[in-house]
Design a protein around this motif. Structure first.
Motif, PDB file in Angstrom:
ATOM      1  N   THR A 187      21.629  33.798  18.647  1.00  0.00           N
ATOM      2  CA  THR A 187      21.036  33.315  19.884  1.00  0.00           C
ATOM      3  C   THR A 187      19.564  32.981  19.645  1.00  0.00           C
ATOM      4  OG1 THR A 187      20.321  35.521  20.582  1.00  0.00           O
ATOM      5  CG2 THR A 187      22.559  34.832  21.211  1.00  0.00           C
ATOM      6  N   THR A 188      18.980  32.243  20.562  1.00  0.00           N
ATOM      7  CA  THR A 188      17.560  31.938  20.427  1.00  0.00           C
ATOM      8  C   THR A 188      16.717  33.209  20.511  1.00  0.00           C
ATOM      9  OG1 THR A 188      17.476  31.452  22.806  1.00  0.00           O
ATOM     10  CG2 THR A 188      17.760  29.590  21.303  1.00  0.00           C
ATOM     11  N   GLU A 189      17.188  34.191  21.296  1.00  0.00           N
ATOM     12  CA  GLU A 189      16.468  35.467  21.387  1.00  0.00           C
ATOM     13  C   GLU A 189      16.515  36.203  20.049  1.00  0.00           C
ATOM     14  OE1 GLU A 189      17.543  34.013  25.282  1.00  0.00           O
ATOM     15  OE2 GLU A 189      18.794  34.454  23.526  1.00  0.00           O
ATOM     16  N   ALA A 190      17.696  36.234  19.422  1.00  0.00           N
ATOM     17  CA  ALA A 190      17.826  36.900  18.127  1.00  0.00           C
ATOM     18  C   ALA A 190      17.010  36.173  17.063  1.00  0.00           C
ATOM     19  CB  ALA A 190      19.293  36.976  17.717  1.00  0.00           C
ATOM     20  N   LEU A 191      16.968  34.830  17.150  1.00  0.00           N
ATOM     21  CA  LEU A 191      16.145  34.066  16.216  1.00  0.00           C
ATOM     22  C   LEU A 191      14.677  34.450  16.376  1.00  0.00           C
ATOM     23  CD1 LEU A 191      15.850  31.751  14.125  1.00  0.00           C
ATOM     24  CD2 LEU A 191      15.533  30.208  16.077  1.00  0.00           C
ATOM     25  N   GLY A 192      14.224  34.586  17.619  1.00  0.00           N
ATOM     26  CA  GLY A 192      12.840  34.982  17.845  1.00  0.00           C
ATOM     27  C   GLY A 192      12.527  36.338  17.240  1.00  0.00           C
ATOM     28  N   GLU A 193      13.456  37.283  17.370  1.00  0.00           N
ATOM     29  CA  GLU A 193      13.239  38.614  16.798  1.00  0.00           C
ATOM     30  C   GLU A 193      13.193  38.552  15.272  1.00  0.00           C
ATOM     31  OE1 GLU A 193      16.388  40.939  18.396  1.00  0.00           O
ATOM     32  OE2 GLU A 193      15.622  40.872  20.456  1.00  0.00           O
ATOM     33  N   LEU A 194      14.096  37.776  14.688  1.00  0.00           N
ATOM     34  CA  LEU A 194      14.101  37.631  13.237  1.00  0.00           C
ATOM     35  C   LEU A 194      12.806  36.992  12.757  1.00  0.00           C
ATOM     36  CD1 LEU A 194      15.371  37.597  10.410  1.00  0.00           C
ATOM     37  CD2 LEU A 194      16.598  35.511  11.071  1.00  0.00           C
ATOM     38  N   ASN A 195      12.388  35.939  13.429  1.00  0.00           N
ATOM     39  CA  ASN A 195      11.173  35.253  13.000  1.00  0.00           C
ATOM     40  C   ASN A 195       9.931  36.120  13.191  1.00  0.00           C
ATOM     41  OD1 ASN A 195      12.822  33.157  12.337  1.00  0.00           O
ATOM     42  ND2 ASN A 195      12.134  31.775  13.959  1.00  0.00           N
ATOM     43  N   GLN A 196       9.952  36.976  14.207  1.00  0.00           N
ATOM     44  CA  GLN A 196       8.845  37.917  14.369  1.00  0.00           C
ATOM     45  C   GLN A 196       8.790  38.884  13.192  1.00  0.00           C
ATOM     46  OE1 GLN A 196       6.292  38.175  16.715  1.00  0.00           O
ATOM     47  NE2 GLN A 196       5.604  39.654  15.176  1.00  0.00           N
ATOM     48  N   ALA A 197       9.967  39.322  12.733  1.00  0.00           N
ATOM     49  CA  ALA A 197      10.012  40.209  11.571  1.00  0.00           C
ATOM     50  C   ALA A 197       9.516  39.496  10.317  1.00  0.00           C
ATOM     51  CB  ALA A 197      11.438  40.724  11.360  1.00  0.00           C
ATOM     52  N   LEU A 198       9.859  38.218  10.175  1.00  0.00           N
ATOM     53  CA  LEU A 198       9.361  37.435   9.045  1.00  0.00           C
ATOM     54  C   LEU A 198       7.847  37.287   9.116  1.00  0.00           C
ATOM     55  CD1 LEU A 198      12.210  34.789   9.152  1.00  0.00           C
ATOM     56  CD2 LEU A 198      11.669  36.146   7.122  1.00  0.00           C
ATOM     57  N   ASP A 199       7.321  37.071  10.331  1.00  0.00           N
ATOM     58  CA  ASP A 199       5.869  36.997  10.516  1.00  0.00           C
ATOM     59  C   ASP A 199       5.205  38.321  10.138  1.00  0.00           C
ATOM     60  OD1 ASP A 199       5.710  34.354  11.419  1.00  0.00           O
ATOM     61  OD2 ASP A 199       6.081  34.930  13.503  1.00  0.00           O
ATOM     62  N   THR A 200       5.786  39.413  10.612  1.00  0.00           N
ATOM     63  CA  THR A 200       5.216  40.740  10.346  1.00  0.00           C
ATOM     64  C   THR A 200       5.184  41.033   8.853  1.00  0.00           C
ATOM     65  OG1 THR A 200       5.978  41.544  12.496  1.00  0.00           O
ATOM     66  CG2 THR A 200       5.495  43.207  10.808  1.00  0.00           C
ATOM     67  N   ALA A 201       6.209  40.555   8.142  1.00  0.00           N
ATOM     68  CA  ALA A 201       6.256  40.760   6.692  1.00  0.00           C
ATOM     69  C   ALA A 201       5.290  39.846   5.940  1.00  0.00           C
ATOM     70  CB  ALA A 201       7.681  40.530   6.188  1.00  0.00           C
ATOM     71  N   GLY A 202       4.681  38.901   6.655  1.00  0.00           N
ATOM     72  CA  GLY A 202       3.709  38.022   6.037  1.00  0.00           C
ATOM     73  C   GLY A 202       4.305  36.970   5.120  1.00  0.00           C
ATOM     74  N   LEU A 203       5.549  36.569   5.407  1.00  0.00           N
ATOM     75  CA  LEU A 203       6.242  35.642   4.516  1.00  0.00           C
ATOM     76  C   LEU A 203       5.926  34.184   4.848  1.00  0.00           C
ATOM     77  CD1 LEU A 203       9.755  37.322   4.193  1.00  0.00           C
ATOM     78  CD2 LEU A 203       7.725  37.593   2.763  1.00  0.00           C
ATOM     79  N   ASP A 204       5.975  33.361   3.821  1.00  0.00           N
ATOM     80  CA  ASP A 204       5.916  31.910   3.967  1.00  0.00           C
ATOM     81  C   ASP A 204       7.363  31.465   4.172  1.00  0.00           C
ATOM     82  OD1 ASP A 204       5.466  29.208   3.833  1.00  0.00           O
ATOM     83  OD2 ASP A 204       4.746  29.198   1.757  1.00  0.00           O
ATOM     84  N   TYR A 205       7.699  30.987   5.369  1.00  0.00           N
ATOM     85  CA  TYR A 205       9.110  30.783   5.663  1.00  0.00           C
ATOM     86  C   TYR A 205       9.331  29.678   6.678  1.00  0.00           C
ATOM     87  CZ  TYR A 205       8.637  32.854  10.315  1.00  0.00           C
ATOM     88  OH  TYR A 205       8.278  33.081  11.619  1.00  0.00           O
TER      89      TYR A 205
END
Length: 248
Positions: A187-205
């Motif tokens: 879902t778009t909500e789950a995508l937002g949560e995943l992308n927040q985790a990617l942001d928190t990890a400091g990844l280039d993604y």
């Protein structure tokens, strides 16, 4: 592109595999490609050949090697929805045998073999995967941050481990990441949560839902296949590899 059958030494015996690579000689950046849940079959060879045609050495191991050489179960030429549930029921126990220990042991064996090939250029490699292979690709990148410069996963269950699982998965990764999700999987909500985790990890993604897709959209031998989404997959994957391996 030549296809070469191979056997990869692992802690649990040899894993059958194949490699696709340019036929003109020389050394090429290495890519480890993880299969989807249906396993090695003609469509995987086609995709490996396509990637090799862009100048890469592509290694595709049979991750079900503990259960026998590929194909570990008989597959129809086309995997339609009428046969998919029965096939998944047979394959799921094989997928579930991939304990943390086995995943990491195999990843180490695959990368060691890939980087030892005389056709493979020195330096970091890339990892890509489909379906549960997308998760294996991410776990390989996490376990080998100094060796993996780019990682991509397509219609894979990357966000399924919850916040703590995501943190453990993402925090060690140093590779550039692309995740292409099926609309039916996330879902778009789950995508937002995943992308927040990617942001928190400091990844280039980049991490995005491919519009109108269902799980398995890259695989041309299934009812899930979406030609435009497969092209989008190449449009994301090839520049990622070019950037990451060229600058390594």
């Amino acid at each position: 592109m030549p296809i070469q059958p191979l056997r990869i030494p692992t802690a649990d015996g040899p894993a059958d595999a194949f490699a696709a690579f340019p036929g003109q000689g020389g050394r090429h950046p290495g890519v480890l490609m993880y299969m989807d849940g249906f396993g090695i079959r003609p469509v995987l060879r086609e995709m490996a050949r396509e990637l090799a045609g862009h100048g890469y050495y592509v290694l595709v191991p049979n991750v079900f090697h503990r259960h026998g050489p590929a194909p570990v179960i008989e597959l129809p030429g086309h995997i339609g929805e009428e046969v998919r549930p029965a096939l998944i029921a047979r394959l799921m126990p094989l997928i579930e045998t991939h304990t943390d220990e086995r995943v990491l042991s195999d990843a180490d064996a695959y990368l060691r073999f890939l980087t030892s090939r005389p056709e493979v250029a020195t330096g970091p490699v890339a990892v890509t995967g489909y379906c549960f292979g997308g998760l294996l690709a991410m776990r390989t990148a996490a376990a080998h941050p100094g060796r993996v410069a780019a990682v991509a996963g397509f219609h894979g269950p990357v966000g399924g481990g919850g916040p703590d699982g995501l943190h453990r998965l993402l925090s060690p990764i140093t590779a550039e990441v692309h995740l292409g999700h099926a609309e039916s999987d996330l879902t778009t909500e789950a995508l937002g949560e995943l992308n927040q985790a990617l942001d928190t990890a400091g990844l280039d993604y980049t991490s995005e839902i491919y519009p109108g897709t269902v799980h398995g959209f890259t695989m041309s031998d299934t009812d899930a296949f979406d030609p435009s989404a497969l092209q989008r997959h190449w449009d994301r994957l090839l520049p990622l590899l070019d950037r990451s391996l060229a600058r390594s």
